[in-house]
Design an enzyme around this catalytic site. Sequence first.
Site, PDB file in Angstrom:
ATOM      1  N   TYR A  17      31.024  50.491  90.119  1.00 35.54           N
ATOM      2  CA  TYR A  17      31.392  49.966  88.799  1.00 35.54           C
ATOM      3  C   TYR A  17      30.317  49.082  88.175  1.00 35.54           C
ATOM      4  O   TYR A  17      30.593  48.366  87.202  1.00 35.54           O
ATOM      5  CB  TYR A  17      32.700  49.174  88.896  1.00 35.54           C
ATOM      6  CG  TYR A  17      33.878  49.999  89.353  1.00 35.54           C
ATOM      7  CD1 TYR A  17      34.167  51.236  88.769  1.00 35.54           C
ATOM      8  CD2 TYR A  17      34.704  49.540  90.373  1.00 35.54           C
ATOM      9  CE1 TYR A  17      35.246  51.989  89.192  1.00 35.54           C
ATOM     10  CE2 TYR A  17      35.800  50.291  90.801  1.00 35.54           C
ATOM     11  CZ  TYR A  17      36.061  51.515  90.206  1.00 35.54           C
ATOM     12  OH  TYR A  17      37.135  52.254  90.627  1.00 35.54           O
ATOM     13  N   HIS A  97      20.456  23.131 101.432  1.00 33.22           N
ATOM     14  CA  HIS A  97      21.429  22.575 100.479  1.00 33.22           C
ATOM     15  C   HIS A  97      21.068  23.111  99.100  1.00 33.22           C
ATOM     16  O   HIS A  97      19.964  22.869  98.600  1.00 33.22           O
ATOM     17  CB  HIS A  97      21.366  21.045 100.501  1.00 33.22           C
ATOM     18  CG  HIS A  97      22.519  20.393  99.801  1.00 33.22           C
ATOM     19  ND1 HIS A  97      22.673  20.407  98.434  1.00 33.22           N
ATOM     20  CD2 HIS A  97      23.579  19.702 100.301  1.00 33.22           C
ATOM     21  CE1 HIS A  97      23.766  19.748  98.103  1.00 33.22           C
ATOM     22  NE2 HIS A  97      24.340  19.308  99.225  1.00 33.22           N
ATOM     23  N   HIS A 174      66.411  51.849  80.985  1.00 31.45           N
ATOM     24  CA  HIS A 174      66.769  52.205  82.359  1.00 31.45           C
ATOM     25  C   HIS A 174      66.337  53.639  82.672  1.00 31.45           C
ATOM     26  O   HIS A 174      66.933  54.296  83.533  1.00 31.45           O
ATOM     27  CB  HIS A 174      68.267  52.040  82.608  1.00 31.45           C
ATOM     28  CG  HIS A 174      68.802  50.692  82.233  1.00 31.45           C
ATOM     29  ND1 HIS A 174      68.686  49.584  83.050  1.00 31.45           N
ATOM     30  CD2 HIS A 174      69.420  50.270  81.100  1.00 31.45           C
ATOM     31  CE1 HIS A 174      69.223  48.538  82.448  1.00 31.45           C
ATOM     32  NE2 HIS A 174      69.663  48.924  81.262  1.00 31.45           N
ATOM     33  N   SER A 300      41.425  67.826  88.939  1.00 37.66           N
ATOM     34  CA  SER A 300      41.908  67.989  90.307  1.00 37.66           C
ATOM     35  C   SER A 300      40.960  68.900  91.056  1.00 37.66           C
ATOM     36  O   SER A 300      40.422  69.854  90.488  1.00 37.66           O
ATOM     37  CB  SER A 300      43.322  68.585  90.305  1.00 37.66           C
ATOM     38  OG  SER A 300      43.700  69.016  91.595  1.00 37.66           O
ATOM     39  N   ASN A 308      44.284  64.468  84.076  1.00 34.78           N
ATOM     40  CA  ASN A 308      45.057  63.340  84.602  1.00 34.78           C
ATOM     41  C   ASN A 308      44.819  62.057  83.804  1.00 34.78           C
ATOM     42  O   ASN A 308      43.727  61.846  83.273  1.00 34.78           O
ATOM     43  CB  ASN A 308      44.686  63.088  86.068  1.00 34.78           C
ATOM     44  CG  ASN A 308      45.061  64.252  86.974  1.00 34.78           C
ATOM     45  OD1 ASN A 308      46.049  64.936  86.716  1.00 34.78           O
ATOM     46  ND2 ASN A 308      44.283  64.478  88.012  1.00 34.78           N
ATOM     47  N   ARG A 340      37.491  15.048  98.614  1.00 36.35           N
ATOM     48  CA  ARG A 340      36.664  16.261  98.549  1.00 36.35           C
ATOM     49  C   ARG A 340      36.649  16.963  99.888  1.00 36.35           C
ATOM     50  O   ARG A 340      36.531  16.338 100.931  1.00 36.35           O
ATOM     51  CB  ARG A 340      35.211  15.922  98.174  1.00 36.35           C
ATOM     52  CG  ARG A 340      34.243  17.124  98.196  1.00 36.35           C
ATOM     53  CD  ARG A 340      34.488  17.990  96.974  1.00 36.35           C
ATOM     54  NE  ARG A 340      34.068  19.371  97.141  1.00 36.35           N
ATOM     55  CZ  ARG A 340      32.836  19.847  96.963  1.00 36.35           C
ATOM     56  NH1 ARG A 340      31.861  19.023  96.643  1.00 36.35           N
ATOM     57  NH2 ARG A 340      32.581  21.124  97.081  1.00 36.35           N
ATOM     58  N   VAL A 347      35.080  29.508  97.555  1.00 38.21           N
ATOM     59  CA  VAL A 347      36.114  30.186  96.776  1.00 38.21           C
ATOM     60  C   VAL A 347      35.678  30.370  95.327  1.00 38.21           C
ATOM     61  O   VAL A 347      35.867  31.437  94.733  1.00 38.21           O
ATOM     62  CB  VAL A 347      37.433  29.385  96.851  1.00 38.21           C
ATOM     63  CG1 VAL A 347      38.425  29.886  95.808  1.00 38.21           C
ATOM     64  CG2 VAL A 347      38.037  29.494  98.250  1.00 38.21           C
ATOM     65  N   ARG A 349      32.872  30.854  94.144  1.00 38.87           N
ATOM     66  CA  ARG A 349      31.871  31.908  93.992  1.00 38.87           C
ATOM     67  C   ARG A 349      32.517  33.262  93.713  1.00 38.87           C
ATOM     68  O   ARG A 349      31.829  34.223  93.366  1.00 38.87           O
ATOM     69  CB  ARG A 349      30.997  31.985  95.238  1.00 38.87           C
ATOM     70  CG  ARG A 349      30.105  30.764  95.436  1.00 38.87           C
ATOM     71  CD  ARG A 349      29.289  30.869  96.712  1.00 38.87           C
ATOM     72  NE  ARG A 349      28.522  29.649  96.966  1.00 38.87           N
ATOM     73  CZ  ARG A 349      27.308  29.410  96.483  1.00 38.87           C
ATOM     74  NH1 ARG A 349      26.732  30.311  95.719  1.00 38.87           N
ATOM     75  NH2 ARG A 349      26.674  28.286  96.768  1.00 38.87           N
TER      76      ARG A 349
END
Length: 462
Positions: A17, A97, A174, A300, A308, A340, A347, A349
């Site tokens: 993608y 760091h 429904h 297909s 599809n 902290r 996370v 990132r």
Amino acid sequence: MTERGPLYAVSPLDGRYARYTEPLTDYASEAALMCARVEVEVEYLIALADLDATPLSLTETTRENLRDCYREFDAEDADVIKQLETSGYGDYEATNHDVKAIEYFIRMYLPDEDEQGPWVHFGLTSEDVNNLAHRLLVKPAVEDVLVPEIRSIRDALADSAREHRDVPMLARTHGQPATPTTYGKELAVYAARLGQALGRLEAAADGITGKLAGASGTYAAHEAAYPDVDWQAVSRSFVESLGLEWRALSTQVNPCDDLAAVFDALRGVNNVLRDLDLDMWLYVSDRYLGQKSVAGETGSSTMPHKVNPIDFENSEGNLTKANSDLTFLADYVTTSRLQRDLSDSTVKRNIGSAFAYCLIAYEKTQRGLSKVTPNEAVMQESLDDNPEVIGEAVQTILRREGDTEAYERIKALTRGQRATLADFRELFDDLDVDESVKAELRALSPAGYTGIGAELVDELDN
């Protein structure tokens, strides 16, 4: 050895993608985060130079050179910063760091490092830089990449709603035949919902906040060095100069309620679109919608005839994945142990990944919408095959005429069995009502029983 390309990417976001997610590269990549950190550090350094209390002096030339560090940031700069962090660069040993590597990178561009270098990152903790850098990426990623795509879908739905406002279509509640509607009106419902969800997202993005208050949110280092400076005012001015709202109270961490609001608002958008995908899929399945075939495309591997609804299916899957990630992010980033902990760093990132799944889905929804067109003949046939749906109108008109058994009369004729228009007309002939009422009842038809569905499309302009 042959260089491996996108086909070897671990994530489909950078592989299959990649052509869809490329617009997010400037906001979601490691290099983008480096650049945003450089911007924060550079502008903060310049802000310190503007304070009368500090002896720091930066010429206009130096300021422009420093700003070019992020304005003209490129792959070579990103590579230098990565070397500063992991292996060392020039006279600098590896920092291990990521934010300290940014500090050293900026020092390299100072004309007098011995005198000016100590002022880079003065009084700051890494989270002062990171919280601002992340938000400098999240805000435009939403406003400049995601919002235009969502608005494009909303506009396409609105345009199609207007074009097909008068096309009658059997509704289903429904899953069963119900009071007819118009195809345009159904699209208008989604356009309106999406517009409202988009408004909530834009408001959330506009409310993104930033903090700059030191290691535990008390400005302690700043106050220790220059107790006569109004550091809250400095912080507020600086954060707002970056285009963010200022957060006055924080720990070391910006609490991230603002980011959670963005993630939740995006989920709202995605829920509307997933609902749309499901309905469009069902309309295609019922042959209410025809699909334009694409030359050379295979539907297909074994059934050559198939076209599809793959775009709606792809969108549904990516929206579901995006919402799973957005839910996790919203829940996770708003919590932190005491002042902290570092768990949120890794996370955050993944924010770009969640946005990327959104972007893929939006592209697929737009593509799906561009390929479908109402099959009016099939819609009419479906209406003709379900004349019992006028039963609601019949019993309502009879109620108006004072018939206390109106509902039960129509229920006996239609519930659980097929009733034809001839059956209804036979019932009308036996009714003890004025001839004008019988004529009114005989004029009913499924295709004509759409209320003000067509006119409701005009609500999109209100």
